[in-house]
Design a protein around this motif. Structure first.
Motif, short mmCIF file in Angstrom:
data_model
loop_
_atom_site.label_atom_id
_atom_site.label_comp_id
_atom_site.label_asym_id
_atom_site.label_seq_id
_atom_site.Cartn_x
_atom_site.Cartn_y
_atom_site.Cartn_z
N TRP A 260 2.54 9.77 0.17
CA TRP A 260 2.54 9.31 -1.21
C TRP A 260 1.10 8.96 -1.64
N ASP A 261 0.80 9.30 -2.88
CA ASP A 261 -0.51 9.00 -3.45
C ASP A 261 -0.74 7.49 -3.45
N ALA A 262 -1.86 7.07 -2.88
CA ALA A 262 -2.15 5.63 -2.79
C ALA A 262 -2.16 4.96 -4.16
N ASP A 263 -2.55 5.70 -5.19
CA ASP A 263 -2.61 5.13 -6.55
C ASP A 263 -1.50 5.67 -7.44
N ARG B 140 20.57 -2.35 10.12
CA ARG B 140 20.72 -2.45 8.67
C ARG B 140 19.31 -2.45 8.08
N TYR B 141 19.08 -1.49 7.18
CA TYR B 141 17.76 -1.33 6.59
C TYR B 141 17.91 -1.25 5.08
N GLY B 142 16.96 -1.83 4.38
CA GLY B 142 17.01 -1.75 2.93
C GLY B 142 15.66 -2.02 2.32
N PHE B 143 15.54 -1.59 1.06
CA PHE B 143 14.30 -1.88 0.33
C PHE B 143 14.58 -1.81 -1.17
N ALA B 144 13.69 -2.45 -1.93
CA ALA B 144 13.73 -2.42 -3.39
C ALA B 144 12.36 -2.01 -3.88
N VAL B 145 12.34 -1.14 -4.89
CA VAL B 145 11.07 -0.65 -5.44
C VAL B 145 11.14 -0.64 -6.96
N ASP B 146 9.96 -0.75 -7.56
CA ASP B 146 9.84 -0.46 -8.98
C ASP B 146 8.90 0.74 -9.12
N ASP B 147 8.36 0.96 -10.31
CA ASP B 147 7.51 2.13 -10.50
C ASP B 147 6.18 2.05 -9.76
N GLU B 148 5.78 0.84 -9.40
CA GLU B 148 4.44 0.64 -8.84
C GLU B 148 4.41 0.36 -7.35
N ARG C 54 7.19 -8.39 -1.17
CA ARG C 54 5.87 -7.96 -1.64
C ARG C 54 4.89 -7.94 -0.46
N ASP C 55 3.87 -8.79 -0.45
CA ASP C 55 2.86 -8.77 0.62
C ASP C 55 3.09 -9.87 1.66
N SER C 56 4.25 -10.52 1.58
CA SER C 56 4.57 -11.58 2.53
C SER C 56 5.56 -11.03 3.56
N TYR C 57 5.26 -11.19 4.85
CA TYR C 57 6.07 -10.62 5.92
C TYR C 57 6.60 -11.72 6.84
N ARG D 46 0.53 -5.01 8.82
CA ARG D 46 0.70 -5.69 7.54
C ARG D 46 -0.49 -5.43 6.63
N GLU D 47 -1.68 -5.42 7.21
CA GLU D 47 -2.89 -5.22 6.42
C GLU D 47 -3.06 -3.78 5.97
N THR D 48 -2.56 -2.83 6.77
CA THR D 48 -2.78 -1.42 6.45
C THR D 48 -1.64 -0.79 5.66
N THR D 49 -0.53 -1.50 5.50
CA THR D 49 0.59 -0.96 4.71
C THR D 49 0.30 -1.15 3.22
N ARG D 50 0.19 -0.05 2.50
CA ARG D 50 -0.12 -0.12 1.06
C ARG D 50 1.05 -0.74 0.29
N PRO D 51 0.79 -1.28 -0.87
CA PRO D 51 1.87 -1.85 -1.68
C PRO D 51 2.96 -0.84 -2.02
N ASN D 52 2.59 0.46 -2.15
CA ASN D 52 3.61 1.46 -2.52
C ASN D 52 4.12 2.23 -1.31
#
Length: 428
Positions: free
Chosen positions: A78-81, A115-123, A146-149, A163-169
């Motif tokens: 996925w495109d980083a931006d 059990r695995y799950g996630f929620a995403v928005d456009d960003e 978000r950025d809290s693990y 945690r540091e290398t995983t991009r927000p998207n």
């Protein structure tokens, strides 16, 4: 093995929709009584989803596919931006900006439930979690807001670095696979390798795989030949024949492959698909005849593709997800495929078949499609799809004709009853 899947705000699936593979108490009792026991008798090996055209059947399967692709690709491709390439419900303004959510429960190759799950928005990824059930108690591998693990006691690996290398998207599960993290490997492998997606009209894509398997796997050759024989098509054997290629064309392909510099795409593999072709031997009047594969009917070409899919799934215990299966196969052949997956004597690793179909003949008494395994998708007044198990309408009797009940509208999911009347009313 898929156990349960939930999705919301994806394509036409606006509200929370759930596809559960759990059997009812009645069918569970029957499954447990079978001479050859299932690995998980409480989980069905088959699910069939019905509904009118454009009702949203494919959206259910596409939602499963999105989860698999996101786990496979979000970190590396996925495109980083570029945000998140999701498809929210777009027929009201509110849901266009609301999160898209997924939750999936499955039995992985290590024998544990996850059990695995996630929620995403456009960003970005808004939340993500992975839990494992080694016993009846839940163990947290990781949870993310978000950025809290938060990492559980059973998580092993470079948590802070990941945690540091995983991009927000990007999904953390996708990033952990890139780091070859052992703790999350079974879940990642199941989601990316044990879920296989097919569109019935795309059956020719399987032919190259069949050619490769025939060339190197004698057991597969015997199995697919036997499969085709049993279908009573007059096919006696399945083989691969060589075809000569023009030297200039061969060299042009070599240059293209060399220019790509892709370790996974070798010249030998690519050229093998061009210089070989499938060939079926047919029984004629007292002798056999080999016919070019391109003169075989679309139905026969589709059958050999689905024979290959079924053989691999049964051998590996994978989940086959097939959209519009009746668009390529005769109803009797679809019924036979369902019967294979529904038979514990054949399906020893409890592979699963999940299909969308319009073929109501599969609902007749005597078929191997359990009432627990039948679902209907119907669009409501605002264009949102609802996924409904027919047992929500009351568990059908053992001898009940589900075909008649469906066609009379008991379960919904039917197209308009009279196009002629609608057109006459429109004319006034």
């Amino acid at each position: 093995m898929l156990i349960d899947f939930t999705v919301s705000n994806f394509r036409s699936l606006r509200d929370r929709q759930n596809l559960s593979m759990y059997r009812s108490a009645r069918t569970l009792k029957v499954a447990r009584a079978e001479e050859d026991p299932w690995l998980r008798p409480d989980v069905s090996p088959v699910a069939a989803i019905y509904g009118a055209n454009a009702a949203g059947k494919s959206s259910v399967l596409d939602a499963l596919g999105f989860v698999s692709r996101a786990v496979e690709d979000s970190y590396a491709r996925w495109d980083a931006d570029g945000g998140v390439p999701r498809q929210p419900f777009k027929l009201d303004r509110q849901h266009r900006t609301m999160p898209t959510e997924f939750d999936i429960e499955f039995l992985a190759a290590d024998g544990n439930e996850y059990r695995y799950g996630f929620a995403v928005d456009d960003e970005r990824v808004l939340s993500e979690y992975l839990h494992v059930y080694r016993t009846r108690r839940r163990s947290i591998l990781f949870e993310r807001e978000r950025d809290s693990y938060k990492f559980g006691d059973s998580f092993r690996g470079p948590a802070s670095l990941l945690r540091e290398t995983t991009r927000p998207n990007a999904l953390f599960l996708s990033a952990s696979a890139a780091a070859r993290l052992e703790a999350t490997e079974p879940a990642h492998d199941w989601l990316t390798e044990r879920l296989s997606f097919y569109h019935a009209t795309g059956f020719p894509a399987e032919h190259n795989r069949i050619k490769r398997l025939l060339a190197r796997d004698a057991d597969f050759a015997d199995q697919i030949t036997d499969f085709m024989r049993q279908l009573d098509l007059g096919v006696q054997s399945v083989s691969v024949v060589k075809q000569e290629m023009d030297p200039e064309e061969r060299e042009r392909i070599r240059q293209i492959i060399d220019a790509r510099d892709d370790e996974l795409l070798t010249f030998d593999d690519v050229i093998g698909t061009f210089e070989t072709e499938l060939q079926l031997s047919h029984q004629g009047d007292g002798e056999r005849f080999e016919l070019p594969f391109n003169v075989e009917s679309d139905g026969t070409q589709a059958l050999i593709s689905f024979a290959s899919v079924a053989i691999r799934a049964l051998a590996e215990g994978t989940v086959c997800v097939v959209d519009e299966i009746d668009s390529s196969l005769h109803p009797l052949m679809v019924a036979e495929l369902i019967a294979v997956f529904a038979d514990a004597r054949v399906n020893r690793k409890q592979a699963q078949l999940i299909i969308t179909t319009h073929d109501v003949s599969l609902l007749r008494p005597g078929t191997k499609l359990e009432s627990d395994a039948v679902w209907v998708v119907e669009k409501n007044a605002v264009g949102a799809s609802d996924l409904i198990p027919i047992r929500d309408f009351g568990l059908p009797r053992k001898d009940e004709n589900l075909e008649r009940a469906y066609l009379t509208g008991r379960y919904g999911g039917l197209p308009m009853s009279s196009l002629v009347n609608s057109m006459l009313e429109a004319r006034g």
